[in-house]
Enzyme design. Structure first.
Site, PDB file in Angstrom:
ATOM      1  N   GLY A  40     -17.653 -23.221  -6.696  1.00  0.00           N
ATOM      2  CA  GLY A  40     -17.507 -22.226  -5.639  1.00  0.00           C
ATOM      3  C   GLY A  40     -18.514 -21.099  -5.777  1.00  0.00           C
ATOM      4  N   SER A  41     -18.082 -19.905  -5.365  1.00  0.00           N
ATOM      5  CA  SER A  41     -19.021 -18.788  -5.208  1.00  0.00           C
ATOM      6  C   SER A  41     -19.569 -18.242  -6.514  1.00  0.00           C
ATOM      7  CB  SER A  41     -18.335 -17.648  -4.440  1.00  0.00           C
ATOM      8  OG  SER A  41     -18.055 -18.062  -3.111  1.00  0.00           O
ATOM      9  N   VAL A  42     -19.016 -18.590  -7.668  1.00  0.00           N
ATOM     10  CA  VAL A  42     -19.623 -18.181  -8.937  1.00  0.00           C
ATOM     11  C   VAL A  42     -21.023 -18.772  -9.054  1.00  0.00           C
ATOM     12  CG1 VAL A  42     -19.387 -18.280 -11.448  1.00  0.00           C
ATOM     13  CG2 VAL A  42     -17.369 -17.915 -10.028  1.00  0.00           C
TER      14      VAL A  42
ATOM     15  N   LYS B  64     -23.224 -18.662  -6.924  1.00  0.00           N
ATOM     16  CA  LYS B  64     -24.192 -17.774  -6.263  1.00  0.00           C
ATOM     17  C   LYS B  64     -24.939 -16.912  -7.261  1.00  0.00           C
ATOM     18  CE  LYS B  64     -21.359 -17.642  -2.076  1.00  0.00           C
ATOM     19  NZ  LYS B  64     -20.422 -16.859  -1.246  1.00  0.00           N
TER      20      LYS B  64
END
Length: 773
Positions: A490-492, A494
């Protein structure tokens, strides 16, 4: 026919002219009345010796008158055709035959023919010795064949004579032959053969002796020793597993295996089973009875029995034997009861976990045979178990050791202990905290990983559900999810994308983007987790708001091949190097020619998978100024003398520049500040950098996205990082969000680590970072 009389020498066949035919054997009583196809009356007569019994002359022999009786050597009248009985039997026909025979012979002085003549070929003579003549008085001519030889005259079939009793002929006494002597043959040859065979046999014995004593004596000596010796295994002590401060997580404690000799326990099996059954939880009375009365001389009754339990068993056996001894004093010899005997023990260390569930998923368990079954106990089994020794003792015919007899002992080599990088206190706290979060948000599982930023050492690897290794364990509970379970981060993710873009010089803190509510990539519409219109966001704002659209817009500036190269440098798609059994390397699209849609999904954390340690190590590279530190779980190897040998790992490597790492760190500080997605992760007095993650997961039941993984990654102090902590919850059903589910767990675990290791706040104030423009 005549017979040789007296001392008359035998006659030769075909003699001089005038000589008679050779003598013939006297016909026996069983001889037929015809010879050579002619009647007995037609056989030629042989001249006999004179009446006085002297020798006949070699020239002419006197002929006997036709009417004179034949005599043998003793002048006895011969019974045959010349006997009176024959005369009576033949009558006138015999007289005619005799007269014709005399006429053919031509008188007594006619010389005998030299050639042998058969009875069929001799001319028949009249009784007076003249040749036979025909009715006209002329002599009959001989009939000859084509070859000039006279033809044999046809003779009439002999007339059957009436049977009569004849005196058996006198037989000569049989002369006994001398015994046949054994010929010795050639004694010299026989001696040579005998000596040759003896030499061959002796050479075979000598060759066998040379093989036994000179060529291969050790093998035969070993075979002989096996018959008289018995081996005993000396188990090596298993190395311990310790935390970074020497706190035992898994150690070997003294224990014994109870064995029995059924030849000794058979008579007292019921009493021994009554003593053992209440104290051995692994065996019941019936099982013990079967083993104690079985065949053979060795049987294992129980394993891993503590010394305290064995002492209780021996004490009760002593008391019972004392009572039996006192009772036998009053009994006759044939009624005395046997003593309780036949139980023995062997060293059988048991694996113990003094701190219970602490790091149980990491340490693993050991099976009944002393071999690791899971975790580090399995992965490091060769180093921990050491090498067993062996003792050889001389035994008697019953297999018992002979006291003071020769024996050899090969000492065991104890295993090496492994000192981990885990902190038992911090591990215990993290396990309790993730357990609370899993239960609170009704997740299926959860993991916490804490890494020392400067060294890469893992201080915490907590999992829930866990287990107590001192109790029976189900196989499903042995899994170490921090390394074995992969998911889409997921967004980790990024954080890694922004670090690569910053290192390539494509973005900076001053970069401004107009972020729409949705974005289409290859006819695929991508939205943010929250609905919004067009937003004017800085790069810090993109991270603070966790905007998928803003991340895709920034990532499209970098070529796909370069982006893939950065991901590999951060450790995605490769093992961490810890060497943990069952570790998953994660999944990443193959090659470096991805589609635009694949690159966009991977940029914000979908389309690839990783485990918790991989994600923590990637974030730690940013916290460490752009240098990737390979994660480390085993710190040192410790031998039995306490000597420590550092465990070697891969060398650190730089993945992004220090400047790029600092820019991303500043962007991450905005996440825990005002307006960020994880204000609950902030720690009073410390600057904290972090990033939330909420990713969809594929449900194997339907093959579709309907599960979630929520996570939070951060480090503190942000301006001088000391620790990185990563928290992930799998499939929470009571709410969904990395900020309010993973953030509080991060805050508590990080605070505990900062306090224990006395990491003071830097005192610097968190900068004000604009997230919009």
């Amino acid at each position: 026919m005549t017979e040789r009389r007296g001392d008359e020498p035998p006659r030769k066949r075909g003699g001089e002219p005038g000589r008679g035919n050779p003598p013939r054997k006297t016909p026996s009583s069983r001889r037929p009345s015809t010879e050579g196809g002619r009647p007995a009356a037609q056989r030629p007569r042989r001249p006999a010796s004179d009446a006085a019994g002297g020798e006949s002359r070699r020239g002419e022999q006197p002929r006997r008158r036709p009417d004179a009786p034949r005599t043998n050597g003793d002048d006895a009248p011969r019974r045959g055709r010349d006997s009176p009985a024959a005369a009576r039997r033949d009558g006138p026909a015999a007289a005619r035959r005799d007269s014709s025979a005399a006429a053919r012979r031509g008188g007594e002085d006619a010389p005998r023919r030299a050639a042998k003549k058969t009875a069929a070929s001799r001319p028949r003579k009249s009784a007076d010795g003249a040749r036979r003549v025909g009715p006209d008085g002329r002599p009959l001519t001989k009939r000859v064949g084509p070859d000039g030889r006279p033809l044999a005259k046809k003779t009439a079939a002999p007339r059957k004579r009436p049977s009569q009793k004849r005196r058996p002929p006198v037989r000569k006494p049989r002369v006994k032959k001398p015994p046949r002597l054994l010929k010795l043959g050639r004694p010299a040859l026989r001696l040579r053969v005998t000596f040759g065979v003896m030499a061959l046999v002796l050479s075979l014995f000598a060759g066998r002796l040379i093989i036994l004593q000179g060529v291969d004596p050790d093998r035969y000596a070993l075979a002989a020793s096996r018959e008289n010796t018995k081996p005993f295994v000396l188990h090596a002590s298993r190395g311990s597993i310790l935390d970074r401060n020497g706190v035992p997580l898994s150690v070997s404690e003294d224990a014994v295996a109870i064995t029995a000799d059924p030849t000794q326990t058979g008579k007292v099996a019921s009493q021994l089973a009554g003593v053992l059954a209440p104290r051995l939880s692994s065996s019941d009375y019936a099982t013990l009875m079967k083993k104690l009365t079985g065949k053979g001389r060795y049987v294992v009754l129980a394993n891993k029995v503590s010394p305290q339990t064995w002492n209780q068993i021996t004490d009760e056996i002593k008391e019972r034997n004392k009572a039996i001894k006192d009772q036998n004093k009053t009994l006759p010899e044939d009624q005395k009861k046997p003593m309780l005997a036949g139980l023995y023990t062997e060293a059988d260390p048991v694996r113990s976990h003094p701190n219970g569930t602490i790091a149980a998923n990491v340490v693993g368990v050991v099976g009944a045979e002393g071999k690791g079954l899971a975790g580090l106990e399995y992965g490091l089994n060769d180093k921990l178990s050491g090498q067993d020794g062996k003792a050889m003792y001389e035994v008697d015919a019953r297999g018992n050791k002979i006291p003071n007899a020769d024996h050899t002992v090969e000492e065991p080599k104890p295993g090496v202990s492994a000192q981990l990088t885990l902190d038992a206190d911090l591990q215990w706290f993290a396990e309790r905290r993730i357990e609370q979060a899993v239960k609170q948000y009704k997740a299926s599982s959860g993991s916490v990983v804490t890494i020392d930023t400067k060294t890469g050492e893992i201080l915490v690897m907590a999992n829930y559900p866990s287990f107590d290794p001192n109790k029976p364990v189900k196989t499903s509970a042995l899994k170490n999810r921090a390394l074995e379970q992969v998911y889409e981060p997921g967004s980790v993710q990024k954080v890694v994308t922004m670090a690569a873009l910053a290192d390539a010089g494509l973005i900076s803190l001053d970069t401004k983007l107009q972020v729409p509510g949705s974005y289409t990539v290859q006819r695929r519409t991508i939205k943010d987790a929250f609905d919004h219109g067009t937003l004017n966001l800085t790069m810090a704002g993109v991270i603070a708001k966790s905007s998928n659209v803003g991340t895709i817009m920034a990532a499209q500036q970098m070529p796909v091949t370069d982006f893939v190269h950065y991901l590999k440098k951060f450790g995605f798609g490769e093992p961490t190097g810890i060497g943990f059994p069952g570790e998953s390397r994660g999944l990443m699209p193959p090659g470096d020619e991805w589609s635009e849609l694949t690159r966009s999904n991977v940029a914000f954390g979908q389309g690839l998978s990783a485990n918790a340690v991989q994600m923590a190590a990637a974030v730690n590279a940013v916290a460490n100024g752009g240098v990737y530190m390979p994660p480390k779980l085993i710190k040192d190897w410790v031998d039995t003398d306490g000597n420590q040998t550092p465990n070697q790992i891969a060398a650190p490597r730089r993945v992004v520049s220090e400047s790029a790492a600092k820019q991303v760190t500043t962007m991450m500080e905005a996440v825990t500040g005002k307006g960020g997605t994880a204000p609950l992760a902030a720690i009073a007095g410390y600057r904290v950098a972090g990033k939330t993650g909420t990713a969809q997961e594929v449900d194997s039941a339907c093959g579709c996205y309907r599960k979630w993984a929520t996570s939070f990654a951060g480090f503190a102090p942000a301006d001088n990082p000391r620790f990185v902590t990563y928290v992930v919850l799998q499939d929470p059903t009571n709410g969904r969000g990395g900020g309010f589910q993973g953030g509080p767990v991060f805050r508590d675990v990080m605070s505990y680590a900062l306090q224990k290791y006395a990491v003071p706040p830097t005192g610097a104030k968190q900068p004000v970072i604009p997230i919009t423009w």
